[in-house]
Scaffold this motif. Structure first.
Motif, short mmCIF file in Angstrom:
data_model
loop_
_atom_site.label_atom_id
_atom_site.label_comp_id
_atom_site.label_asym_id
_atom_site.label_seq_id
_atom_site.Cartn_x
_atom_site.Cartn_y
_atom_site.Cartn_z
N THR A 173 0.81 -1.23 0.00
CA THR A 173 0.00 0.00 0.00
C THR A 173 0.85 1.27 0.00
OG1 THR A 173 -0.14 -0.09 2.41
CG2 THR A 173 -1.93 -1.11 1.16
N ASP A 174 2.15 1.14 0.27
CA ASP A 174 3.03 2.30 0.31
C ASP A 174 3.75 2.55 -1.00
OD1 ASP A 174 4.46 -0.06 0.56
OD2 ASP A 174 5.91 0.72 2.02
N VAL A 175 3.32 1.89 -2.06
CA VAL A 175 4.05 1.94 -3.32
C VAL A 175 3.88 3.28 -4.03
CG1 VAL A 175 2.18 1.00 -4.78
CG2 VAL A 175 4.56 0.51 -5.35
N ASP A 176 4.99 3.76 -4.64
CA ASP A 176 4.98 4.99 -5.43
C ASP A 176 5.09 4.72 -6.92
OD1 ASP A 176 5.19 7.06 -3.23
OD2 ASP A 176 7.01 5.91 -2.82
N VAL A 177 5.74 3.63 -7.28
CA VAL A 177 5.95 3.27 -8.69
C VAL A 177 5.66 1.79 -8.87
CG1 VAL A 177 7.61 3.12 -10.60
CG2 VAL A 177 7.74 5.03 -8.99
N VAL A 178 4.82 1.45 -9.83
CA VAL A 178 4.54 0.06 -10.17
C VAL A 178 5.05 -0.20 -11.58
CG1 VAL A 178 2.74 -1.66 -10.60
CG2 VAL A 178 2.52 -0.07 -8.68
N VAL A 179 5.94 -1.17 -11.71
CA VAL A 179 6.48 -1.55 -13.02
C VAL A 179 5.94 -2.93 -13.37
CG1 VAL A 179 8.53 -1.89 -14.43
CG2 VAL A 179 8.58 -0.23 -12.54
N ASN A 180 5.03 -2.97 -14.32
CA ASN A 180 4.45 -4.25 -14.75
C ASN A 180 5.34 -4.83 -15.85
OD1 ASN A 180 2.50 -6.33 -14.67
ND2 ASN A 180 1.62 -5.54 -16.55
N ASN A 181 6.34 -5.56 -15.43
CA ASN A 181 7.33 -6.12 -16.34
C ASN A 181 6.99 -7.53 -16.79
OD1 ASN A 181 10.21 -6.89 -17.32
ND2 ASN A 181 9.86 -8.24 -15.56
N ALA A 182 6.34 -8.31 -15.95
CA ALA A 182 6.09 -9.73 -16.24
C ALA A 182 5.21 -9.88 -17.48
CB ALA A 182 5.44 -10.41 -15.04
N GLY A 183 5.47 -10.92 -18.22
CA GLY A 183 4.67 -11.22 -19.41
C GLY A 183 5.08 -12.56 -19.98
N VAL A 184 4.38 -12.99 -21.00
CA VAL A 184 4.66 -14.30 -21.61
C VAL A 184 4.80 -14.14 -23.12
CG1 VAL A 184 3.51 -15.61 -19.80
CG2 VAL A 184 2.20 -14.86 -21.79
N LEU A 185 5.55 -15.05 -23.72
CA LEU A 185 5.77 -15.05 -25.16
C LEU A 185 5.90 -16.49 -25.64
CD1 LEU A 185 8.38 -12.96 -27.18
CD2 LEU A 185 8.23 -15.41 -27.47
N ARG A 186 5.18 -16.81 -26.71
CA ARG A 186 5.31 -18.11 -27.36
C ARG A 186 5.50 -17.91 -28.86
NH1 ARG A 186 0.60 -21.96 -24.59
NH2 ARG A 186 1.66 -22.25 -22.57
N LEU A 187 6.38 -18.69 -29.43
CA LEU A 187 6.53 -18.69 -30.88
C LEU A 187 5.26 -19.27 -31.49
CD1 LEU A 187 10.18 -20.01 -31.24
CD2 LEU A 187 9.36 -17.78 -31.96
N GLN A 188 4.59 -18.49 -32.34
CA GLN A 188 3.32 -18.95 -32.89
C GLN A 188 2.97 -18.18 -34.15
OE1 GLN A 188 1.26 -21.54 -33.21
NE2 GLN A 188 0.69 -21.52 -31.05
N LYS A 189 2.67 -18.92 -35.21
CA LYS A 189 2.16 -18.31 -36.44
C LYS A 189 0.64 -18.37 -36.42
CE LYS A 189 6.23 -19.35 -39.24
NZ LYS A 189 6.76 -20.02 -40.45
N ALA A 190 0.01 -17.40 -37.08
CA ALA A 190 -1.43 -17.25 -36.99
C ALA A 190 -2.20 -18.42 -37.59
CB ALA A 190 -1.86 -15.96 -37.67
N LEU A 191 -1.61 -19.15 -38.54
CA LEU A 191 -2.32 -20.24 -39.20
C LEU A 191 -2.13 -21.60 -38.53
CD1 LEU A 191 -1.74 -19.34 -42.98
CD2 LEU A 191 -3.75 -18.91 -41.55
N GLU A 192 -1.33 -21.65 -37.47
CA GLU A 192 -1.13 -22.93 -36.78
C GLU A 192 -2.38 -23.31 -36.00
OE1 GLU A 192 2.50 -22.78 -34.58
OE2 GLU A 192 3.72 -22.41 -36.36
N SER A 193 -2.57 -24.61 -35.83
CA SER A 193 -3.83 -25.12 -35.28
C SER A 193 -4.11 -24.64 -33.86
CB SER A 193 -3.84 -26.65 -35.32
OG SER A 193 -2.77 -27.17 -34.54
#
Length: 248
Positions: free
Chosen positions: A77-97
């Motif tokens: 609750t005392d936070v001054d700066v929030v850095v939303n760094n986390a995320g996910v990435l997968r190799l994927q082409k749009a036409l794959e099943s």
């Protein structure tokens, strides 16, 4: 002008490695009084706590677990700066099943996760004077890559949400920063097959420079700078300009 990070309290999601760890260490180097290392597994932050003592506090936060985000916000609750760094990435082409399933997975973390973090932490940022919310987007937010088609879509969506948050949070004096790295030398980058990648430190340094200079867009590395050279005019004249009327 923005504010100096010295004596401020920072929270970084995904702080145990890669860009997140570099951001945590840069915050401490610049004089932050405390950094919350928001991680999926508390034990993954043990080395950081051991190294920095009570300046680093590990908290459980998983972008796939909405309740963990709410609980983390109740702790920090005392936070001054929030850095939303986390995320996910997968190799994927749009036409794959399984492309749709991959997109759903990436949207949940990269987009819904951002929204949940913003909703959970905005009240504390407001009560502490406004502060800053930083979102790690990507060059893929503005340029799709076929081998990363679903990731590019999720980052385009997160960039759109970030723009909206900039306007919404302005009322409570919360600065919003949108960070757009190219390939970075991290485990995620290695898994994605990036041969040439920039240092995570470039990203960390650029983030806190942008907070101090009150800049919305951050293009921290050579590839990002190349894209920004073509995109800058649009960004300044359209994205960073408040429209008086919403589009029909």
């Amino acid at each position: 002008m923005g504010f100096d990070i010295k004596d401020k309290v920072v929270l970084v999601t995904g702080a145990n490695r890669g860009i997140g760890k570099a951001i945590l260490e840069e915050a401490l180097t610049r004089g932050a009084s405390k950094v919350y290392a928001a991680v999926r597994r508390l034990e993954s932050a043990e080395d950081l706590v051991a190294e920095h003592g009570d300046k680093v506090v590990a908290v459980h936060l998983d972008l796939d677990d909405p309740q963990s985000i709410v609980d983390a916000a109740k702790t920090a609750t005392d936070v001054d700066v929030v850095v939303n760094n986390a995320g996910v990435l997968r190799l994927q082409k749009a036409l794959e099943s399984d492309a749709i399933e991959t997109l759903q997975f990436e949207l949940n973390a990269n987009v819904y996760g951002l929204m949940r973090v913003a909703q959970a932490f905005a009240p504390s940022l407001k009560s502490n004077g406004g502060g800053a919310l930083v979102q790690l987007n990507s060059v893929a937010s503005v340029k799709a890559f076929p081998d990363f088609s679903t990731y590019s879509a999720s980052k385009a969506a997160s960039y759109s949400i970030t723009q909206s948050l900039r306007e919404s949070l302005k009322e409570q004096n919360t600065q919003v920063v949108s960070v757009h790295p190219g390939p970075i030398d991290t485990d995620m980058g290695s898994d994605a097959g990036f041969d040439e990648a920039a240092s995570p430190q470039l990203v960390a340094t650029s983030i806190f420079d942008a907070i101090a200079e009150e800049r919305f867009h951050v293009w921290p590395d050579p590839m990002a700078e190349q894209i920004n050279s073509a995109y800058q005019s649009f960004a300044e004249q359209v994205v960073e300009t408040s429209m008086e009327e919403s589009p029909a």
